[in-house]
Write an enzyme that holds these catalytic residues in place. Structure first.
Site, PDB file in Angstrom:
ATOM      1  N   ASN A   9       0.861  -1.179   0.000  1.00  0.00           N
ATOM      2  CA  ASN A   9       0.000   0.000   0.000  1.00  0.00           C
ATOM      3  C   ASN A   9       0.902   1.236   0.000  1.00  0.00           C
ATOM      4  O   ASN A   9       1.496   1.569   1.023  1.00  0.00           O
ATOM      5  CB  ASN A   9      -0.887  -0.041   1.258  1.00  0.00           C
ATOM      6  CG  ASN A   9      -1.730   1.201   1.406  1.00  0.00           C
ATOM      7  OD1 ASN A   9      -1.798   2.041   0.508  1.00  0.00           O
ATOM      8  ND2 ASN A   9      -2.393   1.328   2.555  1.00  0.00           N
ATOM      9  N   TRP A  10       1.000   1.850  -1.167  1.00  0.00           N
ATOM     10  CA  TRP A  10       1.931   2.982  -1.287  1.00  0.00           C
ATOM     11  C   TRP A  10       1.367   4.264  -0.682  1.00  0.00           C
ATOM     12  O   TRP A  10       2.057   5.270  -0.598  1.00  0.00           O
ATOM     13  CB  TRP A  10       2.279   3.209  -2.766  1.00  0.00           C
ATOM     14  CG  TRP A  10       3.085   2.098  -3.370  1.00  0.00           C
ATOM     15  CD1 TRP A  10       3.517   0.948  -2.747  1.00  0.00           C
ATOM     16  CD2 TRP A  10       3.569   2.022  -4.722  1.00  0.00           C
ATOM     17  NE1 TRP A  10       4.226   0.176  -3.628  1.00  0.00           N
ATOM     18  CE2 TRP A  10       4.275   0.806  -4.851  1.00  0.00           C
ATOM     19  CE3 TRP A  10       3.472   2.861  -5.830  1.00  0.00           C
ATOM     20  CZ2 TRP A  10       4.887   0.406  -6.046  1.00  0.00           C
ATOM     21  CZ3 TRP A  10       4.071   2.472  -7.022  1.00  0.00           C
ATOM     22  CH2 TRP A  10       4.773   1.264  -7.118  1.00  0.00           C
ATOM     23  N   HIS A  94      -9.449   0.801   4.820  1.00  0.00           N
ATOM     24  CA  HIS A  94      -8.177   1.038   5.519  1.00  0.00           C
ATOM     25  C   HIS A  94      -8.422   1.978   6.698  1.00  0.00           C
ATOM     26  O   HIS A  94      -9.218   2.911   6.610  1.00  0.00           O
ATOM     27  CB  HIS A  94      -7.144   1.640   4.544  1.00  0.00           C
ATOM     28  CG  HIS A  94      -5.777   1.638   5.143  1.00  0.00           C
ATOM     29  ND1 HIS A  94      -5.367   2.600   6.033  1.00  0.00           N
ATOM     30  CD2 HIS A  94      -4.743   0.768   5.025  1.00  0.00           C
ATOM     31  CE1 HIS A  94      -4.130   2.325   6.424  1.00  0.00           C
ATOM     32  NE2 HIS A  94      -3.730   1.210   5.820  1.00  0.00           N
ATOM     33  N   GLU A  96      -6.835   4.380   7.817  1.00  0.00           N
ATOM     34  CA  GLU A  96      -6.628   5.816   7.545  1.00  0.00           C
ATOM     35  C   GLU A  96      -7.857   6.396   6.853  1.00  0.00           C
ATOM     36  O   GLU A  96      -8.206   7.562   7.072  1.00  0.00           O
ATOM     37  CB  GLU A  96      -5.360   6.006   6.700  1.00  0.00           C
ATOM     38  CG  GLU A  96      -4.113   5.809   7.559  1.00  0.00           C
ATOM     39  CD  GLU A  96      -2.907   5.257   6.820  1.00  0.00           C
ATOM     40  OE1 GLU A  96      -2.857   5.325   5.581  1.00  0.00           O
ATOM     41  OE2 GLU A  96      -1.998   4.735   7.509  1.00  0.00           O
ATOM     42  N   GLY A 172       2.229   1.999  10.879  1.00  0.00           N
ATOM     43  CA  GLY A 172       3.128   3.138  10.736  1.00  0.00           C
ATOM     44  C   GLY A 172       3.780   3.571  12.041  1.00  0.00           C
ATOM     45  O   GLY A 172       4.376   4.632  12.133  1.00  0.00           O
ATOM     46  N   SER A 212       3.420  -2.345  10.374  1.00  0.00           N
ATOM     47  CA  SER A 212       4.865  -2.337  10.618  1.00  0.00           C
ATOM     48  C   SER A 212       5.569  -3.653  10.272  1.00  0.00           C
ATOM     49  O   SER A 212       6.494  -4.078  10.964  1.00  0.00           O
ATOM     50  CB  SER A 212       5.167  -1.927  12.066  1.00  0.00           C
ATOM     51  OG  SER A 212       4.656  -0.640  12.327  1.00  0.00           O
ATOM     52  N   GLY A 233       2.850  -1.212   4.310  1.00  0.00           N
ATOM     53  CA  GLY A 233       2.849   0.226   4.029  1.00  0.00           C
ATOM     54  C   GLY A 233       4.268   0.708   3.782  1.00  0.00           C
ATOM     55  O   GLY A 233       4.829   0.531   2.693  1.00  0.00           O
ATOM     56  N   GLY A 234       4.861   1.298   4.806  1.00  0.00           N
ATOM     57  CA  GLY A 234       6.178   1.928   4.686  1.00  0.00           C
ATOM     58  C   GLY A 234       7.209   1.092   3.933  1.00  0.00           C
ATOM     59  O   GLY A 234       7.900   1.592   3.032  1.00  0.00           O
TER      60      GLY A 234
HETATM   61  P1  PGA Z   1       2.801   0.111   7.730  1.00  0.00           P
HETATM   62  O1  PGA Z   1       1.349   0.306   7.088  1.00  0.00           O
HETATM   63  O2  PGA Z   1       3.370  -1.146   7.135  1.00  0.00           O
HETATM   64  O3  PGA Z   1       3.570   1.345   7.339  1.00  0.00           O
HETATM   65  O4  PGA Z   1       2.604  -0.005   9.206  1.00  0.00           O
HETATM   66  C1  PGA Z   1       0.492  -0.784   6.887  1.00  0.00           C
HETATM   67  C2  PGA Z   1      -0.791  -0.301   6.258  1.00  0.00           C
HETATM   68  O5  PGA Z   1      -1.204   0.828   6.544  1.00  0.00           O
HETATM   69  O6  PGA Z   1      -1.430  -1.009   5.476  1.00  0.00           O
END
Ligand code: PGA
Length: 249
Positions: A9-10, A94, A96, A172, A212, A233-234
């Site tokens: 997930n960019w 998601h 967010e 994150g 993470s 994510g990251g």
């Molecule tokens: P992260 O994000 O790997 O940066 O914790 C995961 C995500 O939001 O899908």
């Protein structure tokens, strides 16, 4: 059959040039065909990235979609727009989106219904806040999220549903859920899918973990018996890290 899936997930990152360079770097790796690799760039780059990966086994997903077919929804993107760009997978729910854009279970149910009606595949995200986990309410919280959304889908739709368990406190933050915590929740999710539908369906649903995940912890998380991969994510923004995570699955 349950599939191994690693999805990147960019989020809201990368210029066109950066995304193309990331994708070209990823395509240099020799990945096993046993893993489904999905990347999710921003809306503006879906066509570009999709074109780039067309002769590879990398698939492309959107990070969101609207529940309407078309109409006065300034700034939104519909499933038919995605499909006409060659995109047949969408991440939905998601945390967010839920937190910053007020996407409630009610809205998400409409999105799920639309995507499934359009025969799209979804990576549906669920996850509890730290408070819920601390108070021991995390199982109930996850159950309600599923009941309010994907559990209204009939049995046949589940071939198009991937569940991503993403505890909000681990996204994150650098704080990963422990392999035991992940396994425990994935097993719980599979057991309530089994209760609601049946065991043979539950045994075919891919449940991936997000929060993470990095090369250093991927193997331990992915080796849990109910973990079918990850939503990254990251670490998906660096080709070597993402490739190492794919190879750890
Ligand atoms: P992260 O994000 O790997 O940066 O914790 C995961 C995500 O939001 O899908």
């Amino acid at each position: 059959m349950r599939q191994k899936i690693i999805a990147g997930n960019w989020k809201m990152n990368n210029s066109n040039i950066e995304s193309l360079s990331l994708v070209k770097d990823l395509m240099k790796f020799d990945f096993s065909n046993d893993v489904r690799i999905i990347i999710s760039p921003s809306f503006t780059q879906l066509g570009l990235v999709n074109e780039q990966v067309k002769n590879s086994n990398i698939e492309v997903a959107s990070q969101n979609m609207h529940f309407s077919e078309n109409g006065a929804y300034t700034g939104e993107i519909s499933s038919s727009m995605l499909k006409s760009s060659g995109i047949f997978i969408s991440i939905l729910g998601h945390s967010e989106r839920r937190t910053y854009f007020n996407e409630t279970d009610e809205i998400l149910k409409q999105k799920v219904d639309k995507a499934i009606n359009e025969n799209m595949e979804i990576i549906f995200c669920i996850g509890e806040e730290l408070n819920d986990r601390k108070s021991g309410n995390h199982y109930e919280y996850i159950k309600v999220q599923l009941e309010n959304t994907v559990f209204s889908q009939p049995y046949e739709s589940w071939k198009n549903i991937i569940i991503a368990y993403e505890p909000i406190w681990a996204i994150g933050t650098g704080e990963t859920a422990s392999p035991d915590q992940v396994q425990d929740m994935h097993l719980f999710i599979r057991s309530i899918i089994s209760e609601k539908y049946n065991k043979s369906l539950a045994d075919t649903v891919s449940i991936i973990y997000g929060g993470s995940v990095k090369p250093s912890n991927a193997n331990e998380i992915f080796s849990q018996s109910d973990v079918d991969g990850g939503l990254i994510g990251g670490a998906s923004l660096k080709s070597e890290d993402f490739a190492a995570i794919v190879n750890a699955s």
